[in-house]
Scaffold this active site. Sequence first.
Site, mmCIF file in Angstrom:
data_model
loop_
_atom_site.group_PDB
_atom_site.id
_atom_site.type_symbol
_atom_site.label_atom_id
_atom_site.label_comp_id
_atom_site.label_asym_id
_atom_site.label_seq_id
_atom_site.Cartn_x
_atom_site.Cartn_y
_atom_site.Cartn_z
ATOM 1 N N SER A 8 10.244 -52.425 -7.716
ATOM 2 C CA SER A 8 11.307 -52.459 -8.745
ATOM 3 C C SER A 8 12.683 -52.578 -8.099
ATOM 4 C CB SER A 8 11.230 -51.243 -9.670
ATOM 5 O OG SER A 8 11.053 -50.029 -8.985
ATOM 6 N N GLY B 102 11.108 -48.327 -3.991
ATOM 7 C CA GLY B 102 11.400 -48.444 -2.562
ATOM 8 C C GLY B 102 10.779 -49.706 -2.006
ATOM 9 N N LEU B 103 11.085 -49.994 -0.770
ATOM 10 C CA LEU B 103 10.574 -51.190 -0.118
ATOM 11 C C LEU B 103 9.051 -51.159 0.023
ATOM 12 C CD1 LEU B 103 13.159 -51.512 2.816
ATOM 13 C CD2 LEU B 103 13.010 -53.011 0.808
ATOM 14 N N SER C 237 7.059 -48.437 2.172
ATOM 15 C CA SER C 237 7.822 -47.183 2.233
ATOM 16 C C SER C 237 6.989 -45.968 1.848
ATOM 17 C CB SER C 237 9.065 -47.263 1.341
ATOM 18 O OG SER C 237 8.702 -47.438 -0.022
ATOM 19 N N GLY C 238 5.789 -46.207 1.324
ATOM 20 C CA GLY C 238 4.899 -45.092 1.008
ATOM 21 C C GLY C 238 4.769 -44.752 -0.455
ATOM 22 N N LYS C 239 5.289 -45.604 -1.327
ATOM 23 C CA LYS C 239 5.291 -45.310 -2.766
ATOM 24 C C LYS C 239 3.895 -44.982 -3.299
ATOM 25 C CE LYS C 239 6.915 -49.303 -3.856
ATOM 26 N NZ LYS C 239 6.925 -49.800 -2.468
#
Length: 204
Positions: free
Chosen positions: A108, A34-35, A38-40
């Site tokens: 990614s 994710g961007l 985004s909270g990854k």
Amino acid sequence: MKQSANVTWHQQSISKQERRERNGHHSFVVWFTGLSGSGKSTVANELARKLYENGVQVYVLDGDNVRHGLNGDLGFSDSDRRENIRRIGEVSKLFTDAGSVVITAFISPFKEDRSQVRGLLEADEFVEVFTDCSLEKCEERDPKGLYKKARSGEIKGFTGIDSPYEKPDQPEIVLNSGEFNPSECAEQVLHYLKDRQFVSLKNA
């Protein structure tokens, strides 16, 4: 990637299945994409804590952390980003072979790179999690101040601004990380893993 002709694969004396049996659970990769913002990483670590408290052997590979060591020689060009993901894919496969659960948190941005990582693993060893958060929300959060730098031209080739992010077509899980908090998002992943019988939950 070109491989040396002077290497030979040595079969290990302990199988992946034996390691899984010793650990008491399936081994697999949870791949957060994710961007930026985004909270990854936050959700990945929430999930890791929940799995750990349920007796799961788990480790988080975080994008920034990995660039402090293993991938410290890589920049942020498209080719370097691809190499970054290739290396992480291979490391993730090693964790899986060792009978552990590995959680990765990397932007990614390219579908092809994520697909190549999936191809390294068995069908039940790769769980792609898309942290779906709008660019506007990510910019509003901007925890590292990177969007501000990208908008001002201090950073070039920043994903979502002047470099593309290719959303997954069919991820196993989509998290609305702009609406739900990290703990709630981690719970969604946890219940998916339980429903698939990848892990058993003692404390949930």
